[in-house]
Scaffold this motif. Structure first.
Motif, short mmCIF file in Angstrom:
data_model
loop_
_atom_site.label_atom_id
_atom_site.label_comp_id
_atom_site.label_asym_id
_atom_site.label_seq_id
_atom_site.Cartn_x
_atom_site.Cartn_y
_atom_site.Cartn_z
N ALA A 105 0.83 -1.21 0.00
CA ALA A 105 0.00 0.00 0.00
C ALA A 105 0.86 1.26 0.00
CB ALA A 105 -0.93 -0.02 1.21
N THR A 106 1.85 1.29 0.88
CA THR A 106 2.70 2.49 0.95
C THR A 106 3.58 2.60 -0.30
OG1 THR A 106 4.32 1.21 2.24
CG2 THR A 106 2.74 2.57 3.46
N LEU A 111 1.36 3.82 -3.24
CA LEU A 111 0.95 5.21 -3.05
C LEU A 111 2.11 6.17 -3.27
CD1 LEU A 111 -1.24 7.21 -2.23
CD2 LEU A 111 -0.59 6.85 0.16
#
Length: 284
Positions: free
Chosen positions: A103-104, A107
């Motif tokens: 996710a990080t 993003l």
């Protein structure tokens, strides 16, 4: 029954290709896949049979064990709950670390690659951090976060982050500039370009990063368990190796391989669903 695309001369009134149902037998639809899986199974059987026959004659079972001993150890650990207890701990670390890192990474990769100046400034630092062997971070993570599950999750996440970041950034930077210009000409703003052009076009890079990162999430979690832990499959490997239980080490490696295969299948299913927007030819 399947569908076949016809030539441009026989298009639907709306301009799209006409799909004509084509009758195909089960073998015509699934024969190639069945053959591939049959050959894979045959290869595994041949390798295991050869290993079993060579153990004790060509190889010292003290160092290589044998498939029957590995299966016996798996049965013992399954019966007394050892396998399930330690596997659950490692699976949690892998899944949490994978989700956090993915996710990080996606993003940050999407945001930085969309800002060309920022990406050019940050890129060499990211590559420098990516080059650090993650096993070298384990002692530092122990100092920072202790030896609990948090340390293994964050170590796995750190390993996954860079792989997803780099692949996502590459996908964003390779977006067709003609599409971006076309949206601008139609009055689209930066939000339209990001959500309707850049995001869908970069999904191939994101999914590639996710697939590549799966084994590394597992590696990060197991490294943390090998360095300092009293539970998990990494701990089980350490314990078996300390007792010179080669069958136990191989049994744990089999379980780790199964976990990685299952996670890979799940990401593949997600990839098929995400790629439904692509043309039929691009989906392969």
């Amino acid at each position: 029954m399947t569908e076949q695309l016809v030539s441009p001369e026989r298009q639907a009134p709306g301009g799209g290709p006409v799909r004509i149902p084509v009758e195909r037998t089960w073998w015509q639809r699934h024969g190639r896949t069945t053959t591939v899986w049959a050959l894979r199974l045959l290869l595994v059987v041949v390798l295991l049979t050869g290993w079993q026959m060579a153990a004790g004659s060509l190889f010292d079972i003290t160092f290589t064990s044998k498939p029957s001993a590995i299966a016996e150890r798996l049965g013992e650990w399954s019966a007394d709950g050892t396998l399930w207890t330690h596997s659950l701990v490692t699976i949690q670390e892998i899944v949490y670390g994978f989700l956090l890192g993915a996710a990080t990474g996606a993003l940050v990769g999407f945001l930085l690659a969309s800002l060309q100046l920022a990406y050019r400034v940050i890129d060499p630092f990211m590559m420098a951090l990516y080059s650090i062997p993650k096993v070298a971070l384990a002692p530092l993570f122990i100092v920072w976060f202790g030896i609990g599950m948090h340390m293994k999750v964050l170590l796995a996440a750190a390993t996954v982050f860079f792989l997803v970041f780099l692949n996502t950034a590459a996908g964003v930077r390779e977006v067709d500039r003609g599409l971006v210009d076309a949206v601008r000409l139609m009055g689209g703003n930066r939000r339209d370009i990001a959500l309707k052009v850049v995001l869908p076009s970069s999904m191939t890079g994101v999914l590639t990063g996710l697939k590549v990162a799966i084994p590394y999430a597992l590696i990060g979690a197991v490294i943390g368990e090998l360095v300092a832990s009293n539970q998990g499959l990494g701990y089980l490997i350490n314990d078996a190796a300390a007792q010179f239980d080669t069958a136990g080490v191989f049994a744990t490696l089999v379980v780790l391989s199964v976990i990685a295969a299952v996670l890979n299948v799940l990401v593949g299913l997600i990839g098929r669903r995400v790629n439904r927007w692509k043309p039929v030819e691009a989906q392969g």
